[in-house]
Design a protein around this motif. Structure first.
Motif, PDB file in Angstrom:
ATOM      1  N   ALA A 156      40.429  35.130  34.961  1.00 24.28           N
ATOM      2  CA  ALA A 156      39.818  33.935  35.543  1.00 24.28           C
ATOM      3  C   ALA A 156      39.764  33.970  37.066  1.00 24.28           C
ATOM      4  N   THR A 157      40.323  34.999  37.674  1.00 24.71           N
ATOM      5  CA  THR A 157      40.285  35.085  39.127  1.00 24.71           C
ATOM      6  C   THR A 157      38.832  35.143  39.615  1.00 24.71           C
ATOM      7  N   PRO A 158      38.484  34.289  40.575  1.00 32.05           N
ATOM      8  CA  PRO A 158      37.116  34.350  41.099  1.00 32.05           C
ATOM      9  C   PRO A 158      36.779  35.758  41.601  1.00 32.05           C
ATOM     10  N   ALA A 159      35.579  36.200  41.297  1.00 34.06           N
ATOM     11  CA  ALA A 159      35.184  37.573  41.613  1.00 34.06           C
ATOM     12  C   ALA A 159      35.360  37.893  43.100  1.00 34.06           C
ATOM     13  N   GLN A 160      35.181  36.878  43.941  1.00 33.85           N
ATOM     14  CA  GLN A 160      35.225  37.147  45.384  1.00 33.85           C
ATOM     15  C   GLN A 160      36.571  37.676  45.865  1.00 33.85           C
ATOM     16  N   TYR A 161      37.638  37.418  45.091  1.00 34.73           N
ATOM     17  CA  TYR A 161      38.954  37.880  45.523  1.00 34.73           C
ATOM     18  C   TYR A 161      39.247  39.320  45.137  1.00 34.73           C
ATOM     19  N   LEU A 162      38.339  39.934  44.414  1.00 32.91           N
ATOM     20  CA  LEU A 162      38.557  41.335  44.058  1.00 32.91           C
ATOM     21  C   LEU A 162      38.378  42.192  45.303  1.00 32.91           C
ATOM     22  N   PRO A 163      39.202  43.245  45.424  1.00 35.70           N
ATOM     23  CA  PRO A 163      39.049  44.124  46.578  1.00 35.70           C
ATOM     24  C   PRO A 163      37.599  44.612  46.689  1.00 35.70           C
ATOM     25  N   GLY A 175      34.542  39.985  48.266  1.00 37.36           N
ATOM     26  CA  GLY A 175      34.447  39.050  49.384  1.00 37.36           C
ATOM     27  C   GLY A 175      33.553  37.860  49.098  1.00 37.36           C
ATOM     28  N   ALA A 176      33.596  36.904  50.015  1.00 36.56           N
ATOM     29  CA  ALA A 176      32.947  35.617  49.768  1.00 36.56           C
ATOM     30  C   ALA A 176      31.431  35.716  49.643  1.00 36.56           C
ATOM     31  N   ILE A 177      30.810  36.516  50.516  1.00 32.74           N
ATOM     32  CA  ILE A 177      29.344  36.555  50.516  1.00 32.74           C
ATOM     33  C   ILE A 177      28.804  37.172  49.239  1.00 32.74           C
ATOM     34  N   ARG A 178      29.323  38.349  48.921  1.00 35.59           N
ATOM     35  CA  ARG A 178      28.839  39.000  47.698  1.00 35.59           C
ATOM     36  C   ARG A 178      29.298  38.237  46.460  1.00 35.59           C
ATOM     37  N   GLY A 179      30.493  37.644  46.588  1.00 34.11           N
ATOM     38  CA  GLY A 179      30.988  36.817  45.487  1.00 34.11           C
ATOM     39  C   GLY A 179      30.000  35.693  45.192  1.00 34.11           C
ATOM     40  N   GLY A 180      29.432  35.134  46.262  1.00 35.04           N
ATOM     41  CA  GLY A 180      28.441  34.078  46.109  1.00 35.04           C
ATOM     42  C   GLY A 180      27.201  34.564  45.380  1.00 35.04           C
ATOM     43  N   ARG A 181      26.769  35.777  45.717  1.00 32.78           N
ATOM     44  CA  ARG A 181      25.584  36.326  45.043  1.00 32.78           C
ATOM     45  C   ARG A 181      25.861  36.594  43.566  1.00 32.78           C
ATOM     46  N   LEU A 182      27.065  37.084  43.308  1.00 35.38           N
ATOM     47  CA  LEU A 182      27.431  37.338  41.908  1.00 35.38           C
ATOM     48  C   LEU A 182      27.426  36.041  41.112  1.00 35.38           C
ATOM     49  N   MET A 183      27.945  35.020  41.757  1.00 31.78           N
ATOM     50  CA  MET A 183      27.996  33.710  41.125  1.00 31.78           C
ATOM     51  C   MET A 183      26.608  33.284  40.678  1.00 31.78           C
ATOM     52  N   LYS A 184      25.624  33.562  41.550  1.00 28.72           N
ATOM     53  CA  LYS A 184      24.250  33.165  41.247  1.00 28.72           C
ATOM     54  C   LYS A 184      23.725  33.826  39.979  1.00 28.72           C
ATOM     55  N   ILE A 185      24.209  35.037  39.697  1.00 27.19           N
ATOM     56  CA  ILE A 185      23.733  35.674  38.463  1.00 27.19           C
ATOM     57  C   ILE A 185      24.741  35.483  37.331  1.00 27.19           C
ATOM     58  N   VAL A 204      32.436  46.226  39.538  1.00 30.51           N
ATOM     59  CA  VAL A 204      32.967  46.310  38.179  1.00 30.51           C
ATOM     60  C   VAL A 204      34.192  47.221  38.163  1.00 30.51           C
ATOM     61  N   ARG A 205      34.079  48.325  38.908  1.00 29.56           N
ATOM     62  CA  ARG A 205      35.205  49.251  38.989  1.00 29.56           C
ATOM     63  C   ARG A 205      36.446  48.517  39.530  1.00 29.56           C
ATOM     64  N   SER A 206      36.207  47.717  40.528  1.00 32.51           N
ATOM     65  CA  SER A 206      37.293  46.978  41.141  1.00 32.51           C
ATOM     66  C   SER A 206      37.942  46.035  40.120  1.00 32.51           C
ATOM     67  N   ALA A 207      37.112  45.358  39.340  1.00 29.80           N
ATOM     68  CA  ALA A 207      37.637  44.472  38.294  1.00 29.80           C
ATOM     69  C   ALA A 207      38.411  45.278  37.254  1.00 29.80           C
ATOM     70  N   MET A 208      37.877  46.459  36.917  1.00 29.46           N
ATOM     71  CA  MET A 208      38.561  47.289  35.928  1.00 29.46           C
ATOM     72  C   MET A 208      39.940  47.691  36.445  1.00 29.46           C
ATOM     73  N   ASP A 209      40.001  48.121  37.681  1.00 29.90           N
ATOM     74  CA  ASP A 209      41.274  48.571  38.229  1.00 29.90           C
ATOM     75  C   ASP A 209      42.291  47.431  38.271  1.00 29.90           C
ATOM     76  N   ALA A 210      41.790  46.233  38.579  1.00 28.58           N
ATOM     77  CA  ALA A 210      42.710  45.110  38.708  1.00 28.58           C
ATOM     78  C   ALA A 210      43.163  44.574  37.352  1.00 28.58           C
ATOM     79  N   LEU A 211      42.329  44.754  36.332  1.00 27.15           N
ATOM     80  CA  LEU A 211      42.573  44.018  35.094  1.00 27.15           C
ATOM     81  C   LEU A 211      42.929  44.831  33.867  1.00 27.15           C
TER      82      LEU A 211
END
Ligand code: ADP
Ligand code: MG
Length: 727
Positions: A11-18, A21-31, A170-177
């Motif tokens: 459930a961690t917001p995507a923007q906090y993944l290494p 960041g906030a800007i790209r996190g915002g774009r991801l949110m949009k999709i 996605v790689r970053s999410a995989m490594d973290a999760l």
């Protein structure tokens, strides 16, 4: 300011993944990719497979290719800073190519004489020699072993996020999760599923992997077998969860809900069927038998009756309703439109003319006093049958409701159960649909519903000829229509929109699958009923009676037009898809569909069904307005050549995919993310069988080993299938 959480969870917001960041996190949110978990389960839509090494004579300009060969020449051609050029020659038994690097002088250290390499990139012909500029170069070892080139994931993207960024996120999410993922499929289940899938001849070299490995392999597969195993696991899992939910619901419906038993007797059966003015078809008899058996039980019937347009579903509905009434209960019939509700009312009133059955109609044009009276009578038990549209039946109460029939269900969604309980028991349900679903698909998607199919049509039906008209044929077609009118036939002309300026109404009146019409209206707009009406009534059929029908008319106006047409006082009816559903005018045998590319296959077939009702052969010609895509044209060609609704449905599934054909509204289920019920039918059947066994052994999945699976099931289906909430 929020602080980044220390422990990453799904459930961690995507923007906090290494790296996000906030800007790209915002774009991801949009999709729609809000969390780390969303990224993790955003599976690739496709993969880029490294091309197998080619040979020099097979190279094509602009087509990426790989070559394996030896470096036979390598030199820095120019050392000018900022303009340095390094060139080398790669040679094998099929020829030689040149590779070039600008401003990368360091390449000279890596790419040296006599080395074995594999290069890949887009070749270009320079004179007679092939050149690769900045190719990817992989050094091979002594034996020419390729250091495995990677299969690359291709993610579904929208604007603002690039493919290589997505790969990193996605790689970053995989490594973290990936180490903290919960496995929902116990190992014994994965093993037995693997065996069952192999028995079903699914090409599965590796067993279904556990979750962590599966996640790794679906994003970054080592090779094709690895990818297949991972994909199959997720497809299987998705389908298994769905099938478990359906099996659970089916079981609950039969064990927990109670209905009045409304049994049939030979006497009652004869009394009802004697009222029908024709021989029943074998399919109709079978349907009545199945319904009789269901309604005789003390738990609710939950049956879907599907049959092509004109297959005679109405008499089945009447039969079921009369069973209820014969057993001293009430029945309700819901129609999707007012026009259809009235038509049913007429049919039933005619057929039950001399009986004691009391029928009520609830429709828009009633005064509120009349409406109140009907509602009162339903509540008192002074009427036996109530017919109406869904909206008008909302909140109605019955003295003793035994049966609820929902006609043309594709407008409602199979699972939109209308909670019409009375006296503490549930009514039996019969839903009828003219949108045929291939049996295999229906059995699995509607795993909790019993299915009856009318394949056979009543005898004496005229055949319908279908033509895909070219624009230049239009005059000739109108001439043909004229001849048919001379012979006394009546004609429909159907168009997708009401007028040229405003967007169409068909999206409102059609099912979700067909609601994708766009707004643009061309200059010479031949897709609006008002334009066509004008043209036909003033010019082409100036000496005929031309009528106009669309959804913007009031109910009374619509009703009046329909009645005139049914009574033969209108020759040519220009209409939107309001007539799509259920209208029965046997003398209308000719139909023209304009702007036909705007309609879906199911809808076109429904429309065609309007003219197959009498003894005269029908003729339908579809015209496009010229703006169709190749795909739309393909669809119309399928329509031209396929008369059978079931075949057409299958074609539709193939052309558009079940997601689009069924949509969430039709199936009442959430869309599948990775599985596809057509392509993955075999996996689905395995999942269904395993789900059934599992539920037979443990109806509520209460064994602790099922806890994670059960949780997933409830989250996805608990609410929709009334199984309970996510908890
Ligand atoms: P749909 O399945 O599209 O709802 P209907 O129930 O409206 O079809 O039936 C279409 C027409 O066929 C109606 O006019 C109906 O009276 C007629 N019909 C139904 N069953 C038979 C039959 N067994 N023999 C002859 N005509 C029939
Ligand atoms: Mg019908």
């Amino acid at each position: 300011m929020e602080n980044a959480p220390t422990q990453t969870t799904l459930a961690t917001p995507a923007q906090y993944l290494p790296g996000v960041g906030a800007i790209r996190g915002g774009r991801l949110m949009k999709i729609g990719l809000r969390t780390a978990g969303d990224l993790l389960f955003c599976f690739p839509r496709d993969y880029e497979f490294p091309a197998p090494p080619s040979s020099v004579d097979r190279l094509r300009e602009g087509q990426s290719a790989s070559l394996v060969g030896m470096i036979t020449d390598a030199e820095i051609v120019s050392r000018t800073p900022g303009k340095s050029v390094f060139a080398a020659v790669v040679e094998n038994e099929t020829g030689a190519v040149r590779i070039l690097f600008f401003n990368q002088p360091f390449r000279a250290e890596q790419i040296t004489f006599d080395k074995q390499v594999m290069i890949s990139g887009e070749p270009k012909l320079n004179g007679l020699r092939w050149e690769f500029v900045h190719p990817k170069v992989v050094l091979l070892d002594e034996d020419g072993q390729i250091d495995k080139p990677k299969i690359l994931p291709i993610y579904p993207l929208t604007e603002g996020v690039k493919q290589d960024e997505m790969r990193r996120f996605v790689r970053s999410a995989m490594d973290a999760l990936s180490e903290s993922l919960t496995e929902v499929l116990p190992v014994e289940l994965r093993d037995s599923a693997t065996a069952a899938l192999r028995d079903a001849e699914i090409d599965l070299r590796l067993p279904l992997p556990e979750i962590q490995a599966a996640i790794e392999s679906i994003h970054w597969p080592a090779d094709r077998s690895d990818l297949t195993a991972a994909r199959t696991r997720f497809i299987f899992q998705e389908l298994l969860v769905m099938q478990l939910a359906l099996a659970m619901r089916r079981r609950r419906l039969t064990t927990e809900l109670r209905s009045a038993a409304l049994p049939t007797t030979p006497k009652l059966d004869a009394r009802i069927t004697n009222r029908f003015p024709f021989e029943l078809t074998t399919d109709q008899r079978r349907a009545m038998h199945e319904i009789g058996r269901d309604m005789g039980r003390q738990f609710p019937m939950n049956r879907l009756l599907q049959g092509d347009v004109g297959s005679g579903k109405t008499v089945i509905a009447i039969y079921a309703m009369m069973l209820a009434v014969g057993n001293g209960h009430q029945a309700v019939l819901m129609a999707p439109t007012e026009v259809l509700a009235r038509q049913h009312h007429r049919t039933l009133s005619g057929m039950l003319d001399d009986s004691r059955v009391r029928i009520g109609l609830l429709c828009g044009s009633l005064t509120s006093a009349e409406r109140r009276e009907t509602l009162q009578k339903a509540a008192n038990g002074e009427i036996d049958l109530v017919i109406g549209t869904q909206a008008l039946l909302h909140g109605i109460e019955f003295k003793q409701l035994g049966l609820c029939v929902i006609d043309e269900q594709h407008k409602f969604g199979v699972r939109q159960r209308v909670t019409l309980r009375s006296g503490g028991v549930d009514p039996h349900y019969l839903v009828m649909s003219a949108t045929p679903i291939p049996r295999s698909v229906a059995m699995t998607i509607f795993g909790d519903v019993d299915l009856t199919t009318l394949r056979e049509k009543p005898p004496g039906r005229g055949k319908v000829n279908t033509y895909l008209g070219r624009p230049e044929w239009r005059q000739r077609w109108w001439k043909f229509v004229e001849e048919q009118l001379d012979e006394g036939r009546q004609v429909f002309v159907v168009a997708p929109r009401v007028n040229a300026a405003v967007s169409d109404e068909s999206s409102r009146e059609s099912d979700s699958a067909d609601s994708d019409q766009d707004e643009a209206a061309g200059d010479e707009d031949v897709s609006s009923v008002e334009t066509i009406y004008q043209q036909l009534s003033e010019e082409i059929f100036a000496n005929r009676r031309v009528g106009l029908l669309h959804g913007r008319l009031s109910n009374d106006e619509k009703q009046a037009v329909m009645q005139s047409f049914a009574a033969g006082r209108i020759d040519v009816l220009v209409t939107t898809t309001v007539i799509e559903v259920g209208i029965d005018v046997p003398n209308a045998t000719v139909m023209t569909i304009m702007g036909a590319q705007r309609f879906g296959l199911a809808q076109l077939h429904q429309l065609r069904g309007r003219i197959s009702r009498g003894v005269h052969p029908g003729h339908v010609c579809v015209f496009t307005d010229g703006s169709q895509t190749a795909e739309e044209f393909e669809r119309l060609k399928v329509f031209e050549t396929t008369a059978d609704g079931f075949e057409l449905a299958e074609a539709d599934f193939r052309l558009r995919g079940p997601g689009d054909v069924l949509g969430a509204r039709q199936s009442g289920l959430p869309p599948l993310r990775i599985a596809n019920v057509i392509d993955d039918l075999e996996i689905l059947q395995v999942a269904r069988q395993i789900a059934q066994q599992t539920i037979d052994e443990d109806p509520e999945l209460s064994d602790p080993k099922w806890a994670p699976l059960r949780k997933q099931l409830m989250r996805r289906y608990g609410h929709r299938l009334e199984l309970g909430d996510a908890g």
